[in-house]
Write an enzyme that holds these catalytic residues in place. Structure first.
Site, PDB file in Angstrom:
ATOM      1  N   SER A  55       0.856  -1.186   0.000  1.00  0.00           N
ATOM      2  CA  SER A  55       0.000   0.000   0.000  1.00  0.00           C
ATOM      3  C   SER A  55       0.881   1.221   0.000  1.00  0.00           C
ATOM      4  CB  SER A  55      -0.906   0.016   1.237  1.00  0.00           C
ATOM      5  OG  SER A  55      -1.746   1.160   1.235  1.00  0.00           O
ATOM      6  N   ARG A 304      -0.286  -3.789  -7.025  1.00  0.00           N
ATOM      7  CA  ARG A 304      -1.485  -4.419  -6.454  1.00  0.00           C
ATOM      8  C   ARG A 304      -2.726  -3.711  -6.971  1.00  0.00           C
ATOM      9  NH1 ARG A 304      -4.723  -7.670  -5.105  1.00  0.00           N
ATOM     10  NH2 ARG A 304      -4.980  -8.695  -3.096  1.00  0.00           N
ATOM     11  N   THR A 340      -6.920   1.429   4.737  1.00  0.00           N
ATOM     12  CA  THR A 340      -6.462   0.703   5.924  1.00  0.00           C
ATOM     13  C   THR A 340      -7.417   0.885   7.090  1.00  0.00           C
ATOM     14  OG1 THR A 340      -4.149   0.905   5.238  1.00  0.00           O
ATOM     15  CG2 THR A 340      -4.576   0.402   7.552  1.00  0.00           C
ATOM     16  N   CYS A 495      -0.303  -6.244 -17.481  1.00  0.00           N
ATOM     17  CA  CYS A 495       0.400  -6.945 -16.404  1.00  0.00           C
ATOM     18  C   CYS A 495       1.686  -6.198 -16.074  1.00  0.00           C
ATOM     19  CB  CYS A 495       0.717  -8.378 -16.810  1.00  0.00           C
ATOM     20  SG  CYS A 495       1.770  -9.234 -15.603  1.00  0.00           S
ATOM     21  N   CYS A 518       4.621 -13.803 -11.422  1.00  0.00           N
ATOM     22  CA  CYS A 518       3.386 -13.190 -10.917  1.00  0.00           C
ATOM     23  C   CYS A 518       3.581 -12.606  -9.517  1.00  0.00           C
ATOM     24  CB  CYS A 518       2.272 -14.226 -10.899  1.00  0.00           C
ATOM     25  SG  CYS A 518       0.695 -13.600 -10.270  1.00  0.00           S
ATOM     26  N   CYS A 521      -0.966  -9.282  -8.296  1.00  0.00           N
ATOM     27  CA  CYS A 521      -1.670  -7.988  -8.308  1.00  0.00           C
ATOM     28  C   CYS A 521      -3.134  -8.149  -8.688  1.00  0.00           C
ATOM     29  CB  CYS A 521      -0.966  -7.003  -9.239  1.00  0.00           C
ATOM     30  SG  CYS A 521      -1.179  -7.332 -11.001  1.00  0.00           S
ATOM     31  N   CYS A 524      -4.862  -9.087 -14.194  1.00  0.00           N
ATOM     32  CA  CYS A 524      -5.319  -9.916 -15.309  1.00  0.00           C
ATOM     33  C   CYS A 524      -6.724 -10.437 -15.071  1.00  0.00           C
ATOM     34  CB  CYS A 524      -4.351 -11.063 -15.541  1.00  0.00           C
ATOM     35  SG  CYS A 524      -4.061 -12.114 -14.100  1.00  0.00           S
TER      36      CYS A 524
END
Length: 549
Positions: A55, A304, A340, A495, A518, A521, A524
């Protein structure tokens, strides 16, 4: 059928982020205060708590202060209070204009907030949970839902360990465990694969606007002490995205001579040639940003997806056997660009609801009143006041949408008597390649901009190579026969980790999936225009290992 070990608990929590850990801590706080015996298990697919947490992060401490009023004395890792808060409009690759404080929606102002590593906060919360008696199991992915004979969720099955790519058992194969619970709480983060299944199976999103997403890309840099300005927060809008996509950039100065820099790209963009990763590389070359990275060294990278649809996209959060909370449901407040404190509050509300239900001799299968509990809390009020933020930005664009949100938030505190909705899913916004021009992206210079593979290396991503691919295609023909023809196969560009490639040869084109790259995140799973890619959890502990992110 596989013989599985069965472990039974009162509560099983899936996901070791702020929402799940807050749930665990609050349940055990209540149990200790009222001298009740309650068993709580939390499973986390990362190799350790915090390994997969990413984050910005500027956080509102409101929920933390409710959960642990003496958080500061307890050593919670909130060390850097915001002391400079600036917002800029970038009007070109070199031009910028700082917005006066009165021009900024009050929801975006950060007085009293802290710049933190959310991964480190999660690690600290896990320590508190374990001290309270929670059983925390990192490195165990919740791979499947478990249902009882009546169709209620009765827990989860952790992933099998030691399968080959073809699905056969290796030496040392270990079947996953069945973790049974009276209530199972899902807090997997944005686009959790079990949360996605729950929403579909129980129609939790019926009569709701589709969820909307952004892709957040972030780097952590070590800067010379002379360039460190702890407490500085900079947000930007405009270039490099301009009219191509919504979103914005950020740069924060942490303690210990570190800076985080990132770009959020809304995933409803139309141009299939656009590459969020390369837009981020361009962004760092803007003089406003590059001046903070003089003599600096990049030390970590990650990305992310962010669930940012807000109030109108929030699904029903209860189902027979449990609750779905935090970013798994989409509790982020997009008007604040913060999730959060809202995730933690949703976890605390879930804990109170579950604890009370467990005191009943025959607990109800579904905690159907949970949505009302949430609506009546400050979390519900905050999300409702921000309900128009995203749909207005999608409808009118960054500039005019921002002007509306300033009016709504600053003068009416989110109470204007209008509700906008964006009913078009992000994946459906993609338009044909022939109708859009491909942006010109410069070759990375190795100083401020970098290629994808060197970035993935800094994410410490690792997967066991010989295991079933966790990026599943419903139809293996679609990438080449459809997506390549219509959209120049956008997976190559959306991606941010170089997972997807179109390999061309004399014999034709092949769609190659480099699943080892990978970083989880979930872009896709969200953006594929054919909705042909399904992300499922890989073997436990696989994926990134983020330090201080």
């Amino acid at each position: 059928m596989t013989d599985r070990e069965v472990m039974e608990f009162d509560v099983v929590i899936v996901g070791g982020g702020p929402a799940g850990l807050s749930t665990a801590c609050r349940i055990m706080q209540r149990a200790k205060a009222e001298e009740k015996e309650i068993s709580v298990c939390l499973v986390e697919k990362g190799s350790e708590i915090g390994a997969h947490i990413l984050s910005g992060a500027v956080v509102d401490k409101k929920a933390l202060a409710e959960l642990f009023p003496d958080w500061e004395a307890m050593g919670a890792p909130l060390h850097t209070a915001v002391n400079l808060d600036e917002l800029y409009w970038l009007n070109s690759e070199s031009g910028s204009k700082q917005l006066n404080n009165w021009m900024i929606p009050k929801t975006l102002q950060n007085d009293g907030n802290y710049i933190i590593s959310l991964g480190n906060l999660s690690r600290w919360l896990a320590e508190q949970a374990e001290e309270l008696g929670v059983e925390v199991f990192p490195g165990f992915s919740a791979a499947h839902l478990a249902y009882d004979e009546e169709g209620n969720v009765e827990g989860v099955i952790t992933g099998d360990m030691g399968l080959t790519e073809e699905g056969s058992q290796k030496d040392g194969f270990m079947p996953g465990m069945l973790l049974k619970a009276k209530y199972t709480i899902f807090s997997e983060g944005c686009r959790g694969h079990l949360g996605k299944e729950l929403i579909a199976r129980f129609e939790l999103d019926k009569n709701k606007a589709p969820q909307h997403y952004g892709l957040g890309i972030k780097e952590l840099w070590d800067v010379p002490e002379s360039e460190s300005k702890p407490g500085t927060v900079i947000h930007t809008a405009g270039w490099p995205l301009d009219k191509e996509a919504g979103g914005g950039g950020f740069l924060y100065h942490l303690e210990n001579n570190q800076v985080v820099v990132g770009l959020i790209v809304d995933l409803n963009y139309k141009n299939p040639h656009l590459s969020p990763y390369d837009e981020f590389q361009r962004y760092k070359h803007h003089p406003l940003i590059s001046q903070h990275l003089k003599g600096a060294k990049r030390v970590s990278y990650g990305a992310r997806a962010i669930a940012k649809g807000g109030w109108s996209s929030l699904p029903k959060m209860s189902f027979p056997g449990g609750l779905i909370i935090g970013c798994d449901a989409g509790t982020l407040n997009p008007a604040k660009i913060k999730g959060t404190h809202t995730a933690m509050k949703s976890g605390m509300l879930a804990a109170e609801t579950v604890f009370d239900a467990l005191q009943i001799k025959t607990p109800p299968a579904e905690l159907a009143h949970f949505d009302e509990v949430l609506r009546n809390s400050w979390l519900g009020e905050e999300l409702e006041q921000a309900r128009n933020f995203v749909p207005v930005m999608h409808k009118f664009g960054t500039f005019w949408g921002g002007a509306y949100n300033w009016l709504d938030q600053n003068l009416f505190s989110g109470h204007l008597p209008f509700t906008f909705n964006d009913m078009k899913p992000d994946y459906a916004c993609m338009e044909s390649a022939e109708t859009h021009k491909a942006p010109e992206y410069k070759k990375p210079d190795g100083l401020l901009s970098f290629d994808k593979l060197s970035s993935v290396f800094l994410s410490n991503t690792n997967h066991e190579e010989d295991q079933p691919c966790h990026l599943q295609l419903k139809d293996a023909n679609i990438p080449i026969q459809s997506n390549l023809v219509k959209f120049n196969e956008p997976a190559q560009r959306y991606c941010p980790a170089g997972v997807y490639e179109v390999v061309r040869s004399e014999g034709g084109s092949i769609f190659q999936i480099n699943s080892q790259n990978c970083i989880h995140c979930k872009t896709c799973d969200i953006k594929d225009p054919a909705q042909n890619i399904t992300w499922v959890t890989p073997e436990g502990s696989g994926g990134p290992n983020y330090p201080n992110m």
